[in-house]
Design a protein around this motif. Structure first.
Motif, PDB file in Angstrom:
ATOM      1  N   GLN A   2       0.833  -1.198   0.000  1.00  0.00           N
ATOM      2  CA  GLN A   2       0.000   0.000   0.000  1.00  0.00           C
ATOM      3  C   GLN A   2       0.867   1.248   0.000  1.00  0.00           C
ATOM      4  N   ARG A   3       0.519   2.200  -0.878  1.00  0.00           N
ATOM      5  CA  ARG A   3       1.300   3.423  -0.977  1.00  0.00           C
ATOM      6  C   ARG A   3       0.991   4.343   0.181  1.00  0.00           C
ATOM      7  N   PRO A   4       1.972   5.181   0.566  1.00  0.00           N
ATOM      8  CA  PRO A   4       1.738   6.109   1.680  1.00  0.00           C
ATOM      9  C   PRO A   4       0.570   7.016   1.396  1.00  0.00           C
ATOM     10  N   GLU A   5      -0.123   7.347   2.412  1.00  0.00           N
ATOM     11  CA  GLU A   5      -1.286   8.217   2.267  1.00  0.00           C
ATOM     12  C   GLU A   5      -0.839   9.632   1.925  1.00  0.00           C
ATOM     13  N   ALA A   6      -1.603  10.279   1.038  1.00  0.00           N
ATOM     14  CA  ALA A   6      -1.349  11.693   0.747  1.00  0.00           C
ATOM     15  C   ALA A   6      -1.854  12.524   1.903  1.00  0.00           C
ATOM     16  N   TRP A   7      -1.456  13.787   1.937  1.00  0.00           N
ATOM     17  CA  TRP A   7      -2.016  14.651   2.960  1.00  0.00           C
ATOM     18  C   TRP A   7      -3.528  14.679   2.808  1.00  0.00           C
ATOM     19  N   GLY A  56      14.096  14.039  -6.122  1.00  0.00           N
ATOM     20  CA  GLY A  56      13.824  15.161  -5.232  1.00  0.00           C
ATOM     21  C   GLY A  56      14.875  16.255  -5.265  1.00  0.00           C
ATOM     22  N   ARG A  57      15.776  16.211  -6.246  1.00  0.00           N
ATOM     23  CA  ARG A  57      16.806  17.238  -6.349  1.00  0.00           C
ATOM     24  C   ARG A  57      16.295  18.441  -7.134  1.00  0.00           C
ATOM     25  N   ARG A  58      16.672  19.610  -6.670  1.00  0.00           N
ATOM     26  CA  ARG A  58      16.220  20.848  -7.309  1.00  0.00           C
ATOM     27  C   ARG A  58      16.842  21.031  -8.694  1.00  0.00           C
ATOM     28  N   LEU A  59      15.980  21.371  -9.653  1.00  0.00           N
ATOM     29  CA  LEU A  59      16.437  21.737 -10.985  1.00  0.00           C
ATOM     30  C   LEU A  59      16.213  23.222 -11.250  1.00  0.00           C
ATOM     31  N   LEU A  60      15.092  23.722 -10.782  1.00  0.00           N
ATOM     32  CA  LEU A  60      14.741  25.135 -10.968  1.00  0.00           C
ATOM     33  C   LEU A  60      13.885  25.557  -9.777  1.00  0.00           C
ATOM     34  N   ALA A  61      14.149  26.735  -9.243  1.00  0.00           N
ATOM     35  CA  ALA A  61      13.348  27.207  -8.111  1.00  0.00           C
ATOM     36  C   ALA A  61      13.397  28.714  -8.011  1.00  0.00           C
ATOM     37  N   LYS A  62      12.263  29.289  -7.636  1.00  0.00           N
ATOM     38  CA  LYS A  62      12.183  30.709  -7.334  1.00  0.00           C
ATOM     39  C   LYS A  62      11.274  30.893  -6.126  1.00  0.00           C
ATOM     40  N   THR A  85       4.755  13.913  -1.473  1.00  0.00           N
ATOM     41  CA  THR A  85       3.927  13.969  -2.680  1.00  0.00           C
ATOM     42  C   THR A  85       4.364  13.044  -3.804  1.00  0.00           C
ATOM     43  N   ASN A  86       5.586  12.540  -3.794  1.00  0.00           N
ATOM     44  CA  ASN A  86       6.091  11.847  -4.980  1.00  0.00           C
ATOM     45  C   ASN A  86       5.439  10.496  -5.223  1.00  0.00           C
ATOM     46  N   ARG A  87       4.711   9.976  -4.242  1.00  0.00           N
ATOM     47  CA  ARG A  87       4.057   8.679  -4.453  1.00  0.00           C
ATOM     48  C   ARG A  87       2.541   8.762  -4.335  1.00  0.00           C
ATOM     49  N   THR A  88       2.017   9.926  -4.498  1.00  0.00           N
ATOM     50  CA  THR A  88       0.572  10.096  -4.411  1.00  0.00           C
ATOM     51  C   THR A  88       0.002  10.488  -5.769  1.00  0.00           C
ATOM     52  N   VAL A 101       0.151  22.993  -4.935  1.00  0.00           N
ATOM     53  CA  VAL A 101      -0.383  22.206  -6.044  1.00  0.00           C
ATOM     54  C   VAL A 101       0.809  21.676  -6.831  1.00  0.00           C
ATOM     55  N   TYR A 102       0.661  20.500  -7.388  1.00  0.00           N
ATOM     56  CA  TYR A 102       1.809  19.883  -8.041  1.00  0.00           C
ATOM     57  C   TYR A 102       1.388  18.934  -9.154  1.00  0.00           C
ATOM     58  N   LYS A 103       2.358  18.636 -10.017  1.00  0.00           N
ATOM     59  CA  LYS A 103       2.117  17.779 -11.166  1.00  0.00           C
ATOM     60  C   LYS A 103       3.417  17.077 -11.518  1.00  0.00           C
ATOM     61  N   SER A 104       3.331  15.802 -11.891  1.00  0.00           N
ATOM     62  CA  SER A 104       4.516  15.069 -12.310  1.00  0.00           C
ATOM     63  C   SER A 104       4.485  14.842 -13.811  1.00  0.00           C
ATOM     64  N   SER A 105       5.686  14.760 -14.397  1.00  0.00           N
ATOM     65  CA  SER A 105       5.820  14.487 -15.827  1.00  0.00           C
ATOM     66  C   SER A 105       7.100  13.696 -16.045  1.00  0.00           C
TER      67      SER A 105
END
Length: 210
Positions: A2-7, A56-62, A85-88, A101-105
């Motif tokens: 079972q995957r970890p629960e999201a917030w 989880g390593r930063r590529l771009l951030a502001k 968030t990476n497994r939800t 808010v987030y989105k994976s690609s």
């Protein structure tokens, strides 16, 4: 397994209350009942935008305010957010008094951060605009290696969407037109390259200190 629960996502209208769990509320002025004040509306709706890789390593951030004033605090926050968030399959999280808010690609994770009182749909419009604009700039290859090869364009895209925490544009077509205009006009040179180099230097410096 079972995957970890999201917030847990609160019911409509309860976002602010849920986001504030574990954080003390600011005191009301003397003589004024607690909870009687409403937050002043503000144009500064975005606290941060960042893109992480699949580790989880930063590529771009502001970051657009002083919620996380140091590189150490920013990267600790990003790591915490990524781990939650990476497994939800959710698209929204409430954490530390903030709405995220987030989105994976493929091997990228895109995040837009606002305060707990911000409208989720507004934050999502920024995230969608960012993704769709990058999808065009990266020729429909929104993944790490293409992003790294086009980092200057990615910074231009972000700058056209958010400036100092203020949402400038949420229409991807308008963003793309402006980015193309700036590129044709030579705007994709000194400022963008300097931003990329500074971000890379800070990332390397922090990695060496860990």
């Amino acid at each position: 397994m079972q995957r970890p629960e999201a917030w847990p996502r609160p019911h409509p209208g309860e976002g602010a209350a849920a986001a504030q769990i574990g954080a003390p509320a600011p005191p009301a002025p003397a003589g004024e009942p607690a909870g009687s004040r409403l937050q002043e509306p503000s144009l500064y709706t975005i606290k941060a935008v960042f893109i992480l890789d699949s580790d989880g390593r930063r590529l771009l951030a502001k970051y657009y305010d002083d919620t996380f004033p140091s590189m150490k605090e920013q990267m600790a926050f990003e790591k915490n957010v990524f781990n939650k968030t990476n497994r939800t399959d959710s698209e929204i999280a409430f954490f530390g008094g903030m709405t995220i808010v987030y989105k994976s690609s493929i091997d990228l994770f895109l995040y837009v951060v606002g305060s707990s009182q911000e409208n989720e749909l507004m934050l999502m419009s920024v995230l969608t605009c960012l993704f769709e604009s990058l999808n065009h700039v990266l020729r429909k290859n929104v993944e790490k290696r293409w992003l790294m090869d086009n980092m200057d364009g990615a910074f231009l895209v972000l700058d056209e969407i958010v400036d100092g925490g203020v949402i400038l544009e949420s229409d991807p077509q308008q963003v793309i037109q402006k980015v193309n205009f700036r590129a044709d006009d030579g705007g994709l040179t000194e400022q963008s390259v300097a931003q990329v180099l500074q971000s890379a230097k800070e990332q390397i410096k922090w990695s060496l200190l860990k």
